[in-house]
Design a protein around this motif. Structure first.
Motif, PDB file in Angstrom:
ATOM      1  N   SER A 102       0.851  -1.192   0.000  1.00 22.99           N
ATOM      2  CA  SER A 102       0.000   0.000   0.000  1.00 22.99           C
ATOM      3  C   SER A 102       0.885   1.241   0.000  1.00 22.99           C
ATOM      4  O   SER A 102       2.072   1.176   0.359  1.00 22.99           O
ATOM      5  CB  SER A 102      -0.897   0.028   1.247  1.00 22.99           C
ATOM      6  OG  SER A 102      -0.117   0.302   2.401  1.00 22.99           O
ATOM      7  N   LEU A 103       0.297   2.367  -0.393  1.00 18.61           N
ATOM      8  CA  LEU A 103       1.053   3.619  -0.400  1.00 18.61           C
ATOM      9  C   LEU A 103       1.427   4.027   1.019  1.00 18.61           C
ATOM     10  O   LEU A 103       2.490   4.602   1.251  1.00 18.61           O
ATOM     11  CB  LEU A 103       0.231   4.718  -1.084  1.00 18.61           C
ATOM     12  CG  LEU A 103      -0.179   4.442  -2.536  1.00 18.61           C
ATOM     13  CD1 LEU A 103      -0.965   5.618  -3.108  1.00 18.61           C
ATOM     14  CD2 LEU A 103       1.025   4.138  -3.405  1.00 18.61           C
ATOM     15  N   HIS A 107       5.330   5.122   3.058  1.00 15.99           N
ATOM     16  CA  HIS A 107       5.648   6.261   3.924  1.00 15.99           C
ATOM     17  C   HIS A 107       6.267   5.811   5.240  1.00 15.99           C
ATOM     18  O   HIS A 107       7.031   6.557   5.864  1.00 15.99           O
ATOM     19  CB  HIS A 107       4.394   7.101   4.177  1.00 15.99           C
ATOM     20  CG  HIS A 107       3.841   7.724   2.929  1.00 15.99           C
ATOM     21  ND1 HIS A 107       4.555   8.606   2.148  1.00 15.99           N
ATOM     22  CD2 HIS A 107       2.652   7.558   2.303  1.00 15.99           C
ATOM     23  CE1 HIS A 107       3.825   8.970   1.110  1.00 15.99           C
ATOM     24  NE2 HIS A 107       2.665   8.344   1.180  1.00 15.99           N
ATOM     25  N   ASP A 108       5.956   4.595   5.668  1.00 17.34           N
ATOM     26  CA  ASP A 108       6.490   4.078   6.927  1.00 17.34           C
ATOM     27  C   ASP A 108       7.856   3.403   6.748  1.00 17.34           C
ATOM     28  O   ASP A 108       8.403   2.866   7.698  1.00 17.34           O
ATOM     29  CB  ASP A 108       5.523   3.052   7.537  1.00 17.34           C
ATOM     30  CG  ASP A 108       4.173   3.681   7.870  1.00 17.34           C
ATOM     31  OD1 ASP A 108       4.123   4.920   8.043  1.00 17.34           O
ATOM     32  OD2 ASP A 108       3.182   2.940   7.941  1.00 17.34           O
ATOM     33  N   TYR A 114      15.557   0.094  -0.251  1.00 14.90           N
ATOM     34  CA  TYR A 114      14.475   0.179  -1.215  1.00 14.90           C
ATOM     35  C   TYR A 114      13.298  -0.603  -0.667  1.00 14.90           C
ATOM     36  O   TYR A 114      13.423  -1.335   0.314  1.00 14.90           O
ATOM     37  CB  TYR A 114      14.865  -0.343  -2.610  1.00 14.90           C
ATOM     38  CG  TYR A 114      15.377  -1.762  -2.654  1.00 14.90           C
ATOM     39  CD1 TYR A 114      14.514  -2.862  -2.697  1.00 14.90           C
ATOM     40  CD2 TYR A 114      16.746  -2.027  -2.670  1.00 14.90           C
ATOM     41  CE1 TYR A 114      14.988  -4.161  -2.739  1.00 14.90           C
ATOM     42  CE2 TYR A 114      17.241  -3.320  -2.714  1.00 14.90           C
ATOM     43  CZ  TYR A 114      16.359  -4.383  -2.751  1.00 14.90           C
ATOM     44  OH  TYR A 114      16.831  -5.670  -2.775  1.00 14.90           O
ATOM     45  N   VAL A 115      12.134  -0.413  -1.304  1.00 11.02           N
ATOM     46  CA  VAL A 115      10.964  -1.230  -0.976  1.00 11.02           C
ATOM     47  C   VAL A 115      10.382  -1.770  -2.274  1.00 11.02           C
ATOM     48  O   VAL A 115      10.469  -1.132  -3.330  1.00 11.02           O
ATOM     49  CB  VAL A 115       9.875  -0.450  -0.200  1.00 11.02           C
ATOM     50  CG1 VAL A 115      10.424   0.082   1.112  1.00 11.02           C
ATOM     51  CG2 VAL A 115       9.270   0.664  -1.035  1.00 11.02           C
ATOM     52  N   SER A 145      10.004   8.857  -0.501  1.00  8.75           N
ATOM     53  CA  SER A 145      11.355   9.220  -0.058  1.00  8.75           C
ATOM     54  C   SER A 145      12.298   8.022  -0.054  1.00  8.75           C
ATOM     55  O   SER A 145      13.449   8.152   0.340  1.00  8.75           O
ATOM     56  CB  SER A 145      11.292   9.839   1.336  1.00  8.75           C
ATOM     57  OG  SER A 145      10.738   8.914   2.255  1.00  8.75           O
ATOM     58  N   VAL A 146      11.821   6.877  -0.478  1.00  7.10           N
ATOM     59  CA  VAL A 146      12.633   5.661  -0.518  1.00  7.10           C
ATOM     60  C   VAL A 146      12.537   5.099  -1.945  1.00  7.10           C
ATOM     61  O   VAL A 146      11.478   5.205  -2.569  1.00  7.10           O
ATOM     62  CB  VAL A 146      12.144   4.641   0.545  1.00  7.10           C
ATOM     63  CG1 VAL A 146      10.702   4.225   0.298  1.00  7.10           C
ATOM     64  CG2 VAL A 146      13.040   3.420   0.612  1.00  7.10           C
ATOM     65  N   PRO A 147      13.631   4.546  -2.493  1.00  9.46           N
ATOM     66  CA  PRO A 147      13.545   3.965  -3.838  1.00  9.46           C
ATOM     67  C   PRO A 147      12.504   2.853  -3.907  1.00  9.46           C
ATOM     68  O   PRO A 147      12.439   1.999  -3.026  1.00  9.46           O
ATOM     69  CB  PRO A 147      14.967   3.424  -4.077  1.00  9.46           C
ATOM     70  CG  PRO A 147      15.842   4.243  -3.183  1.00  9.46           C
ATOM     71  CD  PRO A 147      15.010   4.517  -1.964  1.00  9.46           C
ATOM     72  N   LEU A 148      11.703   2.872  -4.972  1.00  7.18           N
ATOM     73  CA  LEU A 148      10.604   1.922  -5.135  1.00  7.18           C
ATOM     74  C   LEU A 148      10.911   0.933  -6.251  1.00  7.18           C
ATOM     75  O   LEU A 148      11.365   1.321  -7.330  1.00  7.18           O
ATOM     76  CB  LEU A 148       9.314   2.667  -5.490  1.00  7.18           C
ATOM     77  CG  LEU A 148       8.869   3.770  -4.538  1.00  7.18           C
ATOM     78  CD1 LEU A 148       7.669   4.501  -5.107  1.00  7.18           C
ATOM     79  CD2 LEU A 148       8.547   3.188  -3.173  1.00  7.18           C
TER      80      LEU A 148
END
Length: 196
Positions: A102-103, A107-108, A114-115, A145-148
């Protein structure tokens, strides 16, 4: 990410496959960046045997989805946190990534290497596992704010579509011919790499 090269990640199937160690090496040797060893039902001993067969020069590009204790015995590339293994061992300070669905979970996940976000498309490997995101959802990823890493139904046929969103790369599972020969995997790995 425009025309920039994307991070290429392979994810192993639910159960180990024949010659898996050789197929992992074929992917990494051809230029893929990481292989995530998944196998949720495998024993610690099973996972150890797989890793031991893989040439040590590739160990730092292997990420574990479970049996995190093995990180103490091999020079591995990191740990992927998920619903089965939501936290790293207390003394671990190496690379961490996380499975997100989920979006809000993105954020968490600040501060991680990366996620993976899934399922972007209908899953190839899990029947009935449908895409969870529409175009509007995916355009919101520009604020992450984290590579996806895109996961879920990813294949060479839809890499161009992924490029319009804020993904640093993609992870494939079902599109990889894991149940084929080592030559099949090697050919596929090079084909996917050429598209990126």
């Amino acid at each position: 990410m425009g025309a920039d090269p994307m991070l290429l990640i392979a994810v192993t199937p639910h159960d180990p496959v024949d010659n898996e160690w050789h197929k992992v090496e074929a992917l990494l040797q051809s230029g893929w960046h990481r292989v995530h060893l998944r196998h949720p039902d495998s024993t610690l001993a099973d996972m150890r045997r797989i890793i031991e067969r893989i040439d040590q020069k590739y160990h730092n590009r292997i990420v574990l989805h479970g049996h995190f204790d093995l990180i103490n015995d091999f020079n591995l590339g990191g740990l992927q946190l998920n619903h089965r293994c939501p936290s790293a061992p207390s003394l671990y300070h190496g690379p961490l990534s996380r499975s997100c669905h989920s979006l809000q979970e993105i954020h968490d996940a600040e501060g991680l290497e990366y996620v993976t976000l899934s399922p972007i498309f209908d899953s190839i490997s899990k029947q009935g596992y449908r895409s969870a995101f529409n175009h509007e959802d995916l355009t919101k990823l520009s604020h992450a704010s984290v590579p996806l890493i895109a996961l879920g139904g990813i294949s060479p046929d839809n890499i161009a579509e992924i490029r319009q969103y804020n993904f640093a790369g993609f992870a494939m599972l079902g599109a990889i011919p894991w149940h084929g020969t080592v030559e099949d995997v090697n050919k596929f790995a090079k084909q996917a790499l050429s598209i990126c």
